[in-house]
Motif scaffolding. Structure first.
Motif, PDB file in Angstrom:
ATOM      1  N   GLY A 126     -16.458  61.213  55.431  1.00 35.82           N
ATOM      2  CA  GLY A 126     -15.969  62.029  54.321  1.00 35.82           C
ATOM      3  C   GLY A 126     -16.506  61.599  52.967  1.00 35.82           C
ATOM      4  N   PHE A 136     -16.588  67.983  59.575  1.00 35.23           N
ATOM      5  CA  PHE A 136     -16.588  67.611  58.160  1.00 35.23           C
ATOM      6  C   PHE A 136     -17.868  68.166  57.548  1.00 35.23           C
ATOM      7  N   ALA A 164     -10.768  67.862  49.717  1.00 34.90           N
ATOM      8  CA  ALA A 164     -10.937  68.257  51.116  1.00 34.90           C
ATOM      9  C   ALA A 164     -10.242  69.597  51.310  1.00 34.90           C
ATOM     10  N   VAL A 221      -8.006  62.990  57.524  1.00 32.11           N
ATOM     11  CA  VAL A 221      -8.182  63.514  56.164  1.00 32.11           C
ATOM     12  C   VAL A 221      -7.073  63.005  55.252  1.00 32.11           C
TER      13      VAL A 221
END
Length: 329
Positions: A200, A176, A157, A52
């Motif tokens: 993502g 995710f 995120a 991330v």
């Protein structure tokens, strides 16, 4: 690949502190002989944090001071040690938190020099953006402050401490989890996650919820806490408390109301398995004052912590899924 370990401890000499800890823990030598389940779970979580950090611009960790978010923070600190944590924290404060949790939250933030964003349900009630529910429960009221906090700070995120073993709706969710521009969750938009590869990709206005503890169980969490000596809020261990019984749970009196006329306050030895809105989160009778005793208690339980002590999840079989579709954790 083995990951260097670091406990969340306050010390000017981390190496000497860890060495001193290990000297009194002979079981650690046995654990290092092989790669255990806890090692695998830890490595997976650290891998997710690093993925991330490399893929998103403005991640944030949801931090309530509960055991799962505390474990999440521990793993995040370990993932980037000795560099400072590259994420800030976000807490959606219902105003109905137990005082021990807020004190612990602030202590942890100060100890590690972290930046904390607070989205206050009380503020939304005061200016009319939200209306108090007839039942007084505020957990469902967290959604709008959460989404506003994400939008205003442009977080793309959002790390959460949810685990698949907690509740059936959470079992459907990927590590995710894509959320649309309204923060809503659609099970049909879940993406495959093969070979620890995470997608993502998201459009402007969308964000991704990330759950590094997805594959952990409550027992895994407590085994890891015991192994790493993770500091938790004291109410997770048995203590004397004035409580009253409601719907099979032991509740604490507070600004959220209670007890009713037919509910008797008693002093009992209790502990909390999970924490949340004080009006709907109960304690359990317990004599477990340390990690080993809690481990034995959790191993013998046949109910998840949410099923046993969270009244808002008992509204219907789909209560959690309905809230998640609206943008809840």
């Amino acid at each position: 690949m083995r990951v260097a370990r670091m406990s969340i401890i306050e010390s000017t000499d981390v190496q000497s502190a860890v060495a001193d800890r290990d000297e009194h823990r002979p079981e650690r030598a046995q654990r290092d002989e092989g790669f255990t389940t806890l090692d695998a779970l830890e490595s997976e979580a650290i891998h997710i944090f690093r993925e991330v950090a490399g893929e998103f611009e403005r991640p944030v960790i949801l931090f309530s001071g509960g055991k799962d978010s505390t474990l999440l923070l521990h793993l995040a600190l370990k993932a980037f040690w000795p560099a400072p944590l590259p994420f800030s924290l976000l807490h959606v404060d219902t105003g109905h938190n137990l005082p021990e949790i807020i004190e612990f939250r602030d202590e942890i933030v100060e100890r590690h020099g972290l930046r904390l964003h607070v989205a206050s349900v009380d503020e939304y009630l005061a200016d009319g953006r939200l209306t108090e529910r007839p039942d007084g429960i505020r957990n469902p009221l967290q959604t709008i402050p959460l989404l506003d906090g994400i939008s205003e700070n442009r977080f793309d995120a959002v790390f959460g401490g949810a685990r698949r073993d907690e509740e059936r709706a959470r079992a459907k969710e990927r590590i995710f989890s894509l959320r649309n521009a309204f923060g809503q969750w659609d099970p049909k938009r879940q993406r495959p996650e093969l070979w620890n590869l995470y997608n993502g990709r998201h459009a402007p206005g969308e964000h991704v919820r990330v759950f590094p503890l997805s594959n952990w169980t409550e027992l895994d969490v407590w085994r890891y806490i015991a192994r790493e000596q993770v500091l938790l809020a004291p109410l997770y261990y048995a203590h004397e408390r004035e409580v009253y019984q409601r719907d099979g749970m032991w509740m604490t009196a507070g600004p959220w109301g209670g007890p009713r006329e037919d509910e008797t306050v008693e002093t009992r030895m209790v502990r909390y398995r999970t924490v949340g809105d004080g009006s709907t989160t109960g304690a359990v009778l317990s004599e477990a004052t340390d990690n080993e005793a809690v481990l034995a208690e959790v191993a013998a339980s046949r109910l998840t912590e949410r099923g046993a002590t969270r009244g808002d999840d008992r509204v219907s079989e789909a209560a959690m899924e309905d809230r998640k579709r609206e943008g809840y954790f």
